[in-house]
Design a protein around this motif. Structure first.
Motif, PDB file in Angstrom:
ATOM      1  N   GLU A 199       0.811  -1.216   0.000  1.00 53.51           N
ATOM      2  CA  GLU A 199       0.000   0.000   0.000  1.00 53.51           C
ATOM      3  C   GLU A 199       0.843   1.264   0.000  1.00 53.51           C
ATOM      4  O   GLU A 199       0.335   2.342  -0.301  1.00 53.51           O
ATOM      5  N   ARG A 200       2.116   1.144   0.332  1.00 52.23           N
ATOM      6  CA  ARG A 200       2.938   2.349   0.498  1.00 52.23           C
ATOM      7  C   ARG A 200       4.172   2.382  -0.391  1.00 52.23           C
ATOM      8  O   ARG A 200       4.965   3.311  -0.296  1.00 52.23           O
ATOM      9  N   PHE A 201       4.350   1.380  -1.223  1.00 54.52           N
ATOM     10  CA  PHE A 201       5.506   1.367  -2.128  1.00 54.52           C
ATOM     11  C   PHE A 201       4.997   1.059  -3.534  1.00 54.52           C
ATOM     12  O   PHE A 201       4.353   0.030  -3.763  1.00 54.52           O
ATOM     13  N   ALA A 202       5.294   1.966  -4.481  1.00 52.82           N
ATOM     14  CA  ALA A 202       4.851   1.782  -5.866  1.00 52.82           C
ATOM     15  C   ALA A 202       6.038   1.994  -6.793  1.00 52.82           C
ATOM     16  O   ALA A 202       6.882   2.878  -6.556  1.00 52.82           O
ATOM     17  N   MET A 203       6.109   1.203  -7.848  1.00 51.65           N
ATOM     18  CA  MET A 203       7.202   1.306  -8.811  1.00 51.65           C
ATOM     19  C   MET A 203       6.650   1.142 -10.226  1.00 51.65           C
ATOM     20  O   MET A 203       5.811   0.280 -10.481  1.00 51.65           O
ATOM     21  N   ARG A 204       7.104   1.992 -11.131  1.00 54.02           N
ATOM     22  CA  ARG A 204       6.656   1.969 -12.510  1.00 54.02           C
ATOM     23  C   ARG A 204       7.852   2.203 -13.440  1.00 54.02           C
ATOM     24  O   ARG A 204       8.870   2.782 -13.032  1.00 54.02           O
ATOM     25  N   GLN A 205       7.699   1.787 -14.681  1.00 55.89           N
ATOM     26  CA  GLN A 205       8.745   1.944 -15.678  1.00 55.89           C
ATOM     27  C   GLN A 205       8.326   3.006 -16.687  1.00 55.89           C
ATOM     28  O   GLN A 205       7.175   3.062 -17.119  1.00 55.89           O
ATOM     29  N   ILE A 206       9.279   3.866 -17.063  1.00 56.05           N
ATOM     30  CA  ILE A 206       9.083   4.873 -18.095  1.00 56.05           C
ATOM     31  C   ILE A 206      10.053   4.577 -19.235  1.00 56.05           C
ATOM     32  O   ILE A 206      11.267   4.505 -19.019  1.00 56.05           O
ATOM     33  N   VAL A 207       9.509   4.414 -20.426  1.00 61.36           N
ATOM     34  CA  VAL A 207      10.345   4.123 -21.590  1.00 61.36           C
ATOM     35  C   VAL A 207      10.680   5.393 -22.349  1.00 61.36           C
ATOM     36  O   VAL A 207      11.828   5.629 -22.721  1.00 61.36           O
ATOM     37  N   ASP A 208       9.674   6.245 -22.586  1.00 61.92           N
ATOM     38  CA  ASP A 208       9.918   7.503 -23.298  1.00 61.92           C
ATOM     39  C   ASP A 208       9.068   8.594 -22.660  1.00 61.92           C
ATOM     40  O   ASP A 208       8.323   8.365 -21.704  1.00 61.92           O
ATOM     41  N   ALA A 209       9.186   9.796 -23.206  1.00 62.84           N
ATOM     42  CA  ALA A 209       8.517  10.953 -22.615  1.00 62.84           C
ATOM     43  C   ALA A 209       7.000  10.810 -22.589  1.00 62.84           C
ATOM     44  O   ALA A 209       6.330  11.373 -21.722  1.00 62.84           O
TER      45      ALA A 209
END
Length: 429
Positions: free
Chosen positions: A400-410
């Protein structure tokens, strides 16, 4: 009769009330246009509004029409073609009217362009950050006596004119007049009854001196009644205010950015745009959120806003140096019992071989027990490295308190940002 007066400031030749009603009515169309604008413009270009277009078919207004039946007399001057009872042929083209309103091709008539208008900066940002908030924001104990709220604390006989209680003052004045006039009115009534009894006596038995004396007494009592003031300074009552301590909902956001040599210029630009979006979001929606900027390569350093976004410093990569520095800052300046703590980290996922395990232990044992929320974005089109996998372990322990995401481009910045800071259902309830 009750009158409602709208005193909201309106620009010249504009109506703020109608504009807000229009924005709310077509919120779905405007929000879609705003999301498209965010993806195509630079985040640093958020200081201006945006031109928004709405299809004319979506802004049509309901109209009243005459139904069948009834008698109607219509005068159509200049009619040389139709007689009463003739049926008028339907015009050709799309849309039922000279091809207008549908935007389709036609060999006759005119078309309608989309309805376009310009959103101000404030309206644009309102749609950009609609439905977003800091997760798990909690009320914290008092930080200092500065966190107070002035509340009503009864009435007093002394105070400033701006806090006078008209109702209570008039009530006190009315009660005082009743109390002061009561014995005088009783004496006046007795004197009037005595005068009436004396005047009803036979003229032979009547005492003229007594009548004169009673009339003088009645006149004196009436003057005493009139002399009672309508309101006196003794009657005045004033609202008193007292300082009441309030729970503090203050928060601090740590912005942690990797500036090592593995971060290409494109990676750094994406990270800067993500943090600029976060900065605008916090600036618009929260008054008591402090920002702490931390840059790191092999060593971490707290910097100011200008240096965080524009410094060209580079080097190797040791992520734990940033987490250690953040933990020290929290212990020194932002105790968890008084602050809501948030961390947003941007990195390309590259880290020193043995350092990812250290980062995991720092988060699990020291930082996460204190934090409200930790958002990690990894800017890379490639496979994830050890840092991501270690962070997955942390996310499993603190879902509930840790989130992670990937960004490839703008183009991923805005969707990822909305996903990280979207409003949770539990908080809405």
């Amino acid at each position: 009769m009750t009158y409602f007066i709208d005193r909201r400031p309106n620009a010249k030749h504009k109506s703020a009330v109608n504009r807000q009603r229009f924005l709310e009515r077509y919120r779905k169309h405007i929000k879609r246009s705003v999301e498209e604008a965010v993806n195509r413009r630079s985040i640093t270009d958020m200081e201006r509004g945006e031109k928004v277009s709405i299809p004319t078919k979506d802004i049509s207004e309901p109209v009243f029409q005459h139904g069948p039946g009834g008698a109607r007399n219509i005068v159509s001057p200049g009619n040389k073609e139709f007689l009463e009872g003739d049926k008028i042929r339907r015009p050709g083209g799309q849309g039922g009217g000279d091809g207008a309103g549908e935007g389709g091709a036609s060999n006759q008539g005119e078309g309608d362009d989309e309805f376009a208008f310009t959103l101000s900066r404030e309206e644009f940002l309102e749609f950009v950050f609609d439905g977003l908030e800091l997760p798990n924001l909690q009320r914290k104990p008092l930080k200092s006596l500065e966190e107070i709220k002035m509340v009503r604390a009864g009435l007093a006989r002394d105070g400033v004119p701006s806090r006078i209680s008209i109702t209570r003052s008039m009530r006190e004045a009315y009660a005082r007049r009743i109390a002061m006039r009561a014995p005088i009115k009783r004496a006046l009534k007795e004197a009037q009854e005595a005068l009436a009894a004396e005047e009803r006596k036979d003229p032979v038995l009547r005492n003229p001196a007594r009548i004169v004396e009673l009339k003088a007494e009645i006149e004196r009592l009436e003057k005493r009644i009139e002399a009672v003031p309508f309101i006196d300074t003794y009657d005045l009552r004033y609202h008193q205010l007292a300082a009441q301590p309030q729970p503090s909902s203050q928060a601090v956001m740590f912005c942690v950015m990797d500036v090592s040599g593995s971060m290409t210029q494109n990676h750094k630009d994406i990270a800067k745009r993500f943090f600029l979006l976060l900065y605008l979001f916090l600036e618009k929606h929260y008054e008591k959120v402090e920002l702490v900027f931390v840059r790191h390569h092999t060593a971490a350093r707290e910097v100011n806003e200008e240096e965080f976004f524009y410094s060209r410093e580079t080097g190797g990569t040791i992520v734990s140096s940033a987490l250690t520095l953040v933990n020290k800052i929290i212990e020194k300046r932002y105790p968890a019992g008084q602050w809501n703590l948030y961390i947003a980290q941007a990195s390309d996922g590259d880290n020193w071989d043995d350092d990812s395990n250290i980062c995991r232990d720092l988060l699990v044992k020291q930082l996460m027990p204190q934090l409200q929320y930790y958002a990690y974005v990894e800017i890379t089109p490639h496979e994830h490295q050890s840092l991501w996998h270690e962070y997955e372990t942390v996310a499993a322990q603190f879902p509930e308190r840790f989130a992670m995401r990937q960004i490839v481009d703008a183009g991923d910045i805005y969707p990822v940002f909305r996903e990280l800071f979207k409003r949770r259902l539990s908080q809405e309830q």
